[in-house]
Design a protein around this motif. Structure first.
Motif, PDB file in Angstrom:
ATOM      1  N   THR A  65     -18.811  50.706 -49.836  1.00 27.80           N
ATOM      2  CA  THR A  65     -19.009  49.485 -49.045  1.00 27.80           C
ATOM      3  C   THR A  65     -20.411  48.962 -49.304  1.00 27.80           C
ATOM      4  O   THR A  65     -21.401  49.657 -49.051  1.00 27.80           O
ATOM      5  CB  THR A  65     -18.820  49.769 -47.547  1.00 27.80           C
ATOM      6  N   VAL A  66     -20.478  47.749 -49.816  1.00 29.97           N
ATOM      7  CA  VAL A  66     -21.751  47.123 -50.164  1.00 29.97           C
ATOM      8  C   VAL A  66     -21.991  45.965 -49.206  1.00 29.97           C
ATOM      9  O   VAL A  66     -21.208  45.011 -49.167  1.00 29.97           O
ATOM     10  CB  VAL A  66     -21.732  46.623 -51.627  1.00 29.97           C
ATOM     11  N   GLY A  67     -23.057  46.055 -48.424  1.00 27.08           N
ATOM     12  CA  GLY A  67     -23.393  45.005 -47.467  1.00 27.08           C
ATOM     13  C   GLY A  67     -24.411  44.034 -48.041  1.00 27.08           C
ATOM     14  O   GLY A  67     -25.451  44.457 -48.563  1.00 27.08           O
ATOM     15  N   CYS A  68     -24.125  42.746 -47.956  1.00 30.63           N
ATOM     16  CA  CYS A  68     -25.017  41.705 -48.468  1.00 30.63           C
ATOM     17  C   CYS A  68     -25.755  41.077 -47.288  1.00 30.63           C
ATOM     18  O   CYS A  68     -25.139  40.383 -46.469  1.00 30.63           O
ATOM     19  CB  CYS A  68     -24.235  40.639 -49.226  1.00 30.63           C
ATOM     20  N   VAL A  69     -27.062  41.322 -47.193  1.00 34.01           N
ATOM     21  CA  VAL A  69     -27.865  40.789 -46.098  1.00 34.01           C
ATOM     22  C   VAL A  69     -29.025  39.989 -46.688  1.00 34.01           C
ATOM     23  O   VAL A  69     -29.364  40.118 -47.868  1.00 34.01           O
ATOM     24  CB  VAL A  69     -28.396  41.918 -45.189  1.00 34.01           C
ATOM     25  N   GLY A  70     -29.629  39.170 -45.847  1.00 38.88           N
ATOM     26  CA  GLY A  70     -30.760  38.370 -46.295  1.00 38.88           C
ATOM     27  C   GLY A  70     -30.951  37.158 -45.419  1.00 38.88           C
ATOM     28  O   GLY A  70     -30.246  36.950 -44.421  1.00 38.88           O
ATOM     29  N   PHE A  71     -31.907  36.332 -45.785  1.00 42.21           N
ATOM     30  CA  PHE A  71     -32.219  35.116 -45.051  1.00 42.21           C
ATOM     31  C   PHE A  71     -31.152  34.055 -45.327  1.00 42.21           C
ATOM     32  O   PHE A  71     -30.377  34.181 -46.288  1.00 42.21           O
ATOM     33  CB  PHE A  71     -33.589  34.589 -45.472  1.00 42.21           C
ATOM     34  N   PRO A  72     -31.097  33.010 -44.526  1.00 38.58           N
ATOM     35  CA  PRO A  72     -30.166  31.920 -44.843  1.00 38.58           C
ATOM     36  C   PRO A  72     -30.532  31.241 -46.160  1.00 38.58           C
ATOM     37  O   PRO A  72     -31.692  31.150 -46.540  1.00 38.58           O
ATOM     38  CB  PRO A  72     -30.341  30.949 -43.659  1.00 38.58           C
ATOM     39  N   LEU A 126     -39.224  24.630 -46.974  1.00 39.74           N
ATOM     40  CA  LEU A 126     -38.985  24.457 -48.407  1.00 39.74           C
ATOM     41  C   LEU A 126     -38.134  25.591 -48.979  1.00 39.74           C
ATOM     42  O   LEU A 126     -37.493  25.419 -50.012  1.00 39.74           O
ATOM     43  CB  LEU A 126     -40.318  24.384 -49.150  1.00 39.74           C
ATOM     44  N   ALA A 127     -38.140  26.742 -48.310  1.00 37.58           N
ATOM     45  CA  ALA A 127     -37.289  27.849 -48.741  1.00 37.58           C
ATOM     46  C   ALA A 127     -35.848  27.669 -48.292  1.00 37.58           C
ATOM     47  O   ALA A 127     -34.976  28.459 -48.680  1.00 37.58           O
ATOM     48  CB  ALA A 127     -37.841  29.172 -48.219  1.00 37.58           C
ATOM     49  N   GLY A 128     -35.587  26.652 -47.442  1.00 34.74           N
ATOM     50  CA  GLY A 128     -34.216  26.327 -47.064  1.00 34.74           C
ATOM     51  C   GLY A 128     -33.673  27.086 -45.886  1.00 34.74           C
ATOM     52  O   GLY A 128     -32.455  27.156 -45.714  1.00 34.74           O
ATOM     53  N   ILE A 129     -34.533  27.639 -45.027  1.00 33.87           N
ATOM     54  CA  ILE A 129     -34.016  28.427 -43.904  1.00 33.87           C
ATOM     55  C   ILE A 129     -33.809  27.575 -42.659  1.00 33.87           C
ATOM     56  O   ILE A 129     -33.273  28.058 -41.667  1.00 33.87           O
ATOM     57  CB  ILE A 129     -34.954  29.612 -43.583  1.00 33.87           C
ATOM     58  N   TYR A 130     -34.224  26.317 -42.673  1.00 29.60           N
ATOM     59  CA  TYR A 130     -34.104  25.440 -41.511  1.00 29.60           C
ATOM     60  C   TYR A 130     -33.241  24.246 -41.906  1.00 29.60           C
ATOM     61  O   TYR A 130     -33.461  23.646 -42.963  1.00 29.60           O
ATOM     62  CB  TYR A 130     -35.489  24.950 -41.068  1.00 29.60           C
ATOM     63  N   PRO A 131     -32.231  23.883 -41.098  1.00 31.15           N
ATOM     64  CA  PRO A 131     -31.390  22.719 -41.443  1.00 31.15           C
ATOM     65  C   PRO A 131     -32.235  21.460 -41.589  1.00 31.15           C
ATOM     66  O   PRO A 131     -32.887  21.015 -40.654  1.00 31.15           O
ATOM     67  CB  PRO A 131     -30.429  22.616 -40.256  1.00 31.15           C
TER      68      PRO A 131
END
Length: 619
Positions: free
Chosen positions: A361-368, A427-432
C-alpha cells in the motif's frame, strides 16, 4: 393567512446591515456561531461535534471553496463542505496595507542568491511548527469519546502554534480537523509514504515533522520531485542531493506526469492543440518501482508492476488508433476500491501489519496542487482520479489497485504550518486564486524574481512618447497586462486590474511563468551542477519523453502572441483539468452585427439544437 406587511428596500438593506454587524461582532468576540457547529446545525443533522473551527482562543477562520448544499440520494445529512479549506482570516486593514504597498513599492530585480531557500528557515526544527497527531485510543472508547479527544488535542495544537508565533509571521495552513483525519488514516494504512513535492518549491512542500513521524513509525518515505519538466536539469539534481544530504533515510525519485514539449520562457505565448491525453508518457514510474523494490526487498511480488510499465512504454510508441483501443481495454479493468468519506472517522489499527496479504500500500501525501492525483494517473497510464489546478479538489482519500499486489492511496492536499512568505505560497498554488483578496503583492513578488514585463512584452501604462519608461510597481504590471488582454470593468470600462492579477498568478501556477527556488549555495556551485553526470542523464531523459509525448499524443504547436480580445476559458474559470485533452486555444471574441455571419458553435453541443435539450417545463 394574514396579509403581508409592506417591506421597503431601505428596510431590507438595514436588515442585512444589522445581520452583518452581528456576525462581525461574533467573530471579534471569538464566539462561534451555532450554524458552524455540527451539533446545532440544521444543515448537517449530525450528532458529533465539528472540530474544524472550534477554538478556545480568538481566531478568525476563512472557509474557502464553498459548495452548494445538495443532498445525494440515500445519504442523510451529506455535507459537501465538510472538507473545505480553512485558513486564518486576514483583517481588512492588513489587506488594504498590502494593496497600498503594491501601488507604491518600486520593483527591483532580486539577485539569484536571495532565491536560495534553506529548509531550516521555513520549518524551525523542534519548534511548534508541527502537524496534529492522532491521540492515543483503545477499543473500549466510543466514537464520541474519540472525537472529543481529537477535538481537544487539535485545539491544544492550534493554541501552541499561535502562542509561539505571531499570526503575521505564519504561513497559511490547514485549520480543518476533518482534513487532518484523512492524513491520519492514510499514514496508518500505508506501507510506504510518497511525499510529493513541486520541483519549483520543494522546500515548502517538505515538512520535516512528517519525515520524522514516518521514520519513527518504522516506515519508509519516498520523496517525489514532481513536475521536473518545469525546472532546468541542473536544478533538479541540486535539489535531489540537497535532500539526500539533509535527510539520509529518504529515497528521492524524479517524476513528471505530463512532460511539456519545451522549456523556452517564450512558451507563454504558445498555444497547443492536444488531440488526446498523454498519461502513458509519464516520466519516472520505473524509478519509483526501483525504490519500492529496494524497500520491500522481495517481501512483495512487484513483477506485475514491472510488466505494466513495459506495456505502457510499448503502447506509447503505437499508432494513435491502436493506442486508444488499448487504453479502452485498460479502462475496463479499472477497479476503485474505496471512495468513502467516513473511513477516516473509523478507528483503524494503531500498528498495522506491513505488506498485509502480500499487498504493498503506497500512500500519496503532500500539499495541494503538487500533482498527487496526476501522479496516480501517470502510474496507471490513464485517468482514474479526478484532477484540478484548484487547491482542495481532492476532498477525501481514495484507493486504487495499480496491480493485484500494489495499491495506491490518494490523500487530500494538506498545508503544514511554516514561516514561508504567503506570497510565495500563493505562487506555489496552495491557495485558490479566485478567492485571493490581495493578488497584487504576489504579482510583485513574481515580477521581482523573473522578468515578467519582458516575457509578456508589456508596455508601461504611464509611458509617454519620447520619454524614458517609468519605473514599474506591481500595480503597473497588472494594469499593463489588463490593457494588453483587454480586461475591462463592466460599469466604468476601466482596466480590470484584479482580473489581470489573477490571470498572471494562474500563468505562474501553470508553469508558463516559471519561478523556481534554489537550494543553498546553488548560485556559487551552479557550473558544477551543470557539469554533473546526472544532469546530462535527466536532460536526455526529458528530451526522450518529450519526443515520446509528441509521438503518442499527436500534438501540434504553433507560436502566436496571445490575443488581446479574450482569454482561454479554463484560465479564467479555473476549470477542472480533466478537460486538458481538448483544444486549448486563446478564445477570440466573435464579431457580430448586420451582414456578418454567425460563427459556428464549437464543443460538446456543436450542431445540436440547445433548446431541444431542455424539458418542456424548463423552456
Amino acid at each position: 393567512m394574514p396579509r403581508k406587511r409592506p417591506f421597503s428596500a431601505k428596510q431590507k438593506k438595514k436588515q442585512l446591515q444589522d445581520k452583518r454587524e452581528r456576525k462581525r461582532q461574533g467573530f471579534q468576540d471569538g464566539v462561534r456561531s451555532s450554524s458552524n457547529s455540527r451539533s446545532g446545525s440544521h444543515d448537517r443533522h449530525e450528532d458529533h461535534t465539528d472540530t474544524s473551527d472550534s477554538e478556545s482562543f480568538s481566531l478568525q477562520v476563512r472557509k474557502l471553496n464553498q459548495q452548494p448544499q445538495v443532498r445525494k440520494p440515500g445519504e442523510h445529512g451529506y455535507d459537501p463542505n465538510r472538507y473545505r479549506l480553512h485558513f486564518e482570516r486576514e483583517s481588512r486593514e492588513e489587506v488594504e496595507r498590502r494593496k497600498k504597498i503594491a501601488r507604491e513599492k518600486i520593483l527591483e530585480p532580486v539577485p539569484e542568491v536571495e532565491m536560495e531557500v534553506d529548509i531550516e528557515d521555513v520549518y524551525k526544527t523542534g519548534s511548534a511548527l508541527d502537524f496534529p497527531k492522532r491521540p492515543l485510543w483503545n477499543y473500549q472508547m466510543t466514537k464520541e469519546q474519540l472525537l472529543a479527544r481529537e477535538d481537544k488535542c487539535f485545539r491544544e495544537y492550534l493554541e501552541n502554534i499561535y502562542s509561539t508565533f505571531q499570526p503575521s509571521h505564519l504561513s497559511y495552513f490547514e485549520h480543518n480537523l476533518e482534513t487532518w483525519r484523512q492524513l491520519w488514516r492514510v499514514l496508518e494504512m500505508s506501507d510506504i509514504v510518497l511525499l510529493i513535492t513541486d520541483i519549483r518549491h520543494p522546500v515548502i512542500n517538505f515538512p520535516p515533522a512528517l519525515y520524522d513521524f514516518v521514520t519513527k513509525q518504522m516506515k519508509n518515505l519516498i520523496l517525489v520531485l514532481n513536475k521536473i519538466d518545469l525546472a532546468p536539469p541542473s536544478l533538479v539534481v541540486a535539489w535531489k542531493y540537497y535532500f539526500k544530504s539533509r535527510f539520509p533515510e529518504v529515497h528521492v525519485v524524479c517524476f513528471t506526469s505530463y512532460p511539456q514539449q519545451d522549456q523556452d520562457p517564450s512558451a507563454v505565448f504558445k498555444k497547443r492543440r492536444k488531440r488526446r491525453k498523454g498519461w502513458s508518457t509519464a516520466m519516472g514510474p520505473d524509478q519509483l518501482l526501483n525504490a519500492c523494490e529496494s524497500i520491500t526487498a522481495g517481501r512483495v511480488d512487484l513483477s506485475s508492476w514491472k510488466e505494466k510499465i513495459e506495456r505502457d512504454a510499448a503502447s506509447a510508441h503505437l499508432p494513435l488508433e491502436d493506442s486508444e483501443e488499448e487504453e479502452e481495454d485498460d479502462d475496463g479493468a479499472a477497479v476503485l476500491v474505496e471512495h468513502q468519506t467516513d473511513v477516516a472517522m473509523e478507528a483503524g489499527e494503531p500498528f498495522q501489519e506491513l505488506y498485509k496479504d502480500g499487498i504493498l500500500t503506497v500512500g500519496c501525501v503532500g500539499f495541494p496542487n503538487v500533482g498527487k492525483s496526476s501522479l496516480i494517473n501517470g502510474l496507471v497510464g490513464h485517468k482514474v482520479v479526478s484532477v484540478s489546478r484548484t487547491p482542495g479538489h481532492t476532498k477525501y482519500f481514495q484507493t486504487y489497485f495499480l496491480t493485484p499486489t500494489v495499491k495506491l492511496c490518494d490523500c487530500p492536499g494538506l498545508i503544514f504550518p511554516s514561516l514561508v512568505e504567503r506570497q510565495q505560497q500563493i505562487l506555489a498554488g496552495i491557495y485558490p486564486i479566485s478567492q485571493i483578496q490581495d493578488p497584487y503583492t504576489s504579482v510583485g513578488y513574481l515580477a521581482g524574481r523573473i522578468p515578467v514585463q519582458a516575457l509578456l512584452k508589456l508596455r508601461h501604462p504611464d509611458v509617454e512618447p519620447g520619454k524614458p519608461e517609468p519605473l514599474w510597481c506591481a500595480w503597473d504590471v497588472c494594469e499593463a497586462w489588463a490593457e494588453k488582454r483587454g480586461y475591462k470593468t463592466a460599469k466604468g470600462g476601466r482596466n480590470d486590474v484584479y482580473r489581470a492579477a489573477n490571470s498572471l498568478l494562474r500563468l505562474a501556477v501553470d508553469g508558463r511563468l516559471c519561478l523556481c527556488m534554489r537550494p543553498p549555495g546553488y548560485a556559487t556551485h551552479k557550473a558544477t551542477w551543470e557539469r554533473h553526470p546526472e544532469t546530462a542523464e535527466i536532460s536526455a531523459l526529458q528530451e526522450a519523453h518529450r519526443q515520446d509525448g509528441k509521438h503518442s499524443s499527436g500534438e501540434e504547436e504553433e507560436e502566436d502572441e496571445i490575443s488581446s480580445s479574450g482569454e482561454e476559458e479554463d484560465e479564467e474559470k479555473d476549470r477542472d483539468a480533466d478537460e486538458e485533452g481538448e483544444e486549448e486555444e486563446p478564445f477570440t471574441a466573435p464579431r457580430s452585427g448586420p451582414g456578418l455571419p454567425v460563427p459556428p458553435r464549437r464543443g460538446k453541443f456543436a450542431g445540436q439544437n440547445l433548446f431541444a435539450l431542455l424539458g418542456e417545463d424548463e423552456c
